[in-house]
Design an enzyme around this catalytic site. Structure first.
Site, PDB file in Angstrom:
ATOM      1  N   LYS A 226       2.134   6.855   3.062  1.00 47.77           N
ATOM      2  CA  LYS A 226       3.250   7.345   2.236  1.00 47.77           C
ATOM      3  C   LYS A 226       2.637   7.714   0.876  1.00 47.77           C
ATOM      4  O   LYS A 226       3.023   7.211  -0.186  1.00 47.77           O
ATOM      5  CB  LYS A 226       4.315   6.227   2.129  1.00 47.77           C
TER       6      LYS A 226
ATOM      7  N   ASP B 134       4.482  -1.638  12.408  1.00 53.58           N
ATOM      8  CA  ASP B 134       5.500  -2.505  12.988  1.00 53.58           C
ATOM      9  C   ASP B 134       6.737  -1.673  13.341  1.00 53.58           C
ATOM     10  O   ASP B 134       7.269  -1.723  14.463  1.00 53.58           O
ATOM     11  CB  ASP B 134       5.845  -3.586  11.943  1.00 53.58           C
TER      12      ASP B 134
END
Ligand code: NAD
Length: 378
Positions: free
Chosen positions: A191, A247
């Site tokens: 990100k 995850d």
């Protein structure tokens, strides 16, 4: 050969699916002439109840002394009190950290006979074969400060997202090595448009990419990746990303495979097993959690746990044939139409089985491999 396996079933459906993987392990032992010395230990909520700690010292010792670990799942509503001193998940995090298992490999494939079990259009998922490498011992789940406190203006909380260049580099290197034995493409997910830790991730990823010119590298932002995983999943080969992004993205990716109950995983570090033919020490677990909604009902899909065992044979113990025997049995059981409730479809005239019944099919096919070649007609 003789192998020492630590069995850590944990909570909820963890013990149910781990029991089934152990049944398969015993079948493989008998068929291929191996001795598996199993040592079972407490972890997670049940360990908190019995010892006060989610990872008792004895469990860590059993895990350290084993050639590999078979892990179930931890957690559940009983231990969800936000004010609790310790939580079941802390046991798993501490285990990963203590054993330096920094790379979590999560293969995602869409079995041709399970394509109908996914809500995604068939033409998008047929042929999907990707591997997510999730960084496992850094990032938001571990760094300090990590705390809650109360001020005059209300409650506050902080988690820290910290990575070192060494942590980023070593997990990317695992990804490149995997990509080299697959379709030679690596997607690094970050990100970097917002997070400083991601800008470091991108910088290091660009450096490691230059050292691996034979592999095609792409960098994408995690939010775009979430979309592309559904829109163009077949374009991905190896995806490498930090702890929390991995995850979340792999839970999303499980939809491609039809269910959480289908996805196995391997957590690896750098420690070699001191045995002829063996590779890296690892922890093997389904990607799903303890599924309290179906726990204790013999409903859970055991295939993620059983396939995790298959990964253990191949990646840690160097037992390729044994791993293939499991893979073939899983494949043909699905092709023959056997389904636990999470992947069952009445329209496809599937044969509904429970946790134990699904494992009976796998064991039967390992013992009688000729059944793998002629799937029973539906
Ligand atoms: P979950 O993975 O346990 O369940 C999500 C959904 O998938 C549920 O509807 C469940 O019934 C279904 N599901 C999961 N595994 C299945 C299987 N093998 N067969 C059939 N259906 C299956 O996630 P959750 O509900 O968000 O979390 C429950 C608990 O598990 C929480 O305490 C969470 O912290 C914990 N958790 C543990 C791990 C781990 O131990 N590695 C991972 C994720 C969540």
């Amino acid at each position: 050969m003789n192998y020492k396996i630590a069995v850590l079933p944990g909570d909820g459906i963890g013990p149910e699916v781990t029991d089934q993987a152990v049944r398969v392990l015993k079948t493989i032992g008998e068929k291929f002439g191996h001795t598996f010395e199993l040592e079972t230990a407490l972890v997670g909520g049940i360990a908190i109840d019995e010892t006060g700690s989610a990872l008792p010292e004895i469990t860590l010792q059993v895990a350290r002394e084993a050639d590999s670990i078979l892990f179930g799942a931890v957690g559940g509503p009983k231990w969800d009190d936000p004010a609790a001193k310790t939580r079941p998940e802390a046991g798993l995090l501490a285990l990963r950290k203590s054993l330096k298992l920094f790379a979590n490999l999560r293969p995602v494939t869409a079995h041709k006979d399970l394509i109908g079990a996914s809500p995604i259009r068939q033409n998008l998922i047929s042929g999907v074969d990707l591997m997510v490498v999730r960084e496992l011992t850094g990032g938001l789940y571990f760094a300090n400060p990590k705390k809650r406190w109360t001020t005059k203006r209300g409650r506050r909380a902080v988690d820290s997202l910290k990575y070192t260049e060494q942590e980023i580099r070593r997990v990317l290197e695992v990804g490149y090595n995997l990509a080299r034995s697959r379709r030679k493409k690596l997607t690094s997910v970050d990100k970097a448009n917002v997070l400083e830790s991601s800008r470091l991730w991108r910088e290091v990823a660009e450096e490691v990419a230059l050292e691996n010119p034979d592999i095609q590298t792409e960098h994408i932002l995690v939010d775009a990746c979430a979309m592309h995983l559904i829109q163009r999943p077949k374009d991905f080969d190896v995806i490498v990303t930090e702890n929390m992004f991995g995850d979340i993205l792999t839970d999303e990716a499980s939809v491609l495979a039809g269910s959480m109950g289908m996805l196995p995983s391997a957590s690896l570090g750098t420690r070699k097993i001191a045995k002829e033919g063996a590779n890296l020490f690892g922890l093997y677990e389904p990607i799903h959690g303890s599924a309290p909604d179906i726990a204790g009902k013999n409903l859970a899909n055991p295939l993620a746990a059983i396939s995790s065992l298959g990964m253990m044979f191949k990646m840690s113990l160097g037992l390729e044939q044994e791993s293939e025997a499991i893979e073939n049995a899983v494949d043909s059981t699905i092709s023959a139409g056997y389904r636990t409730m999470d992947i069952y479809s009445k329209e496809n005239r599937n044969k509904k089985v429970d946790t134990v019944g699904m494992t009976d099919q796998i064991i039967d096919r390992i013992e009688n491999p000729h059944k793998n070649k002629v799937p029973k007609p539906l």
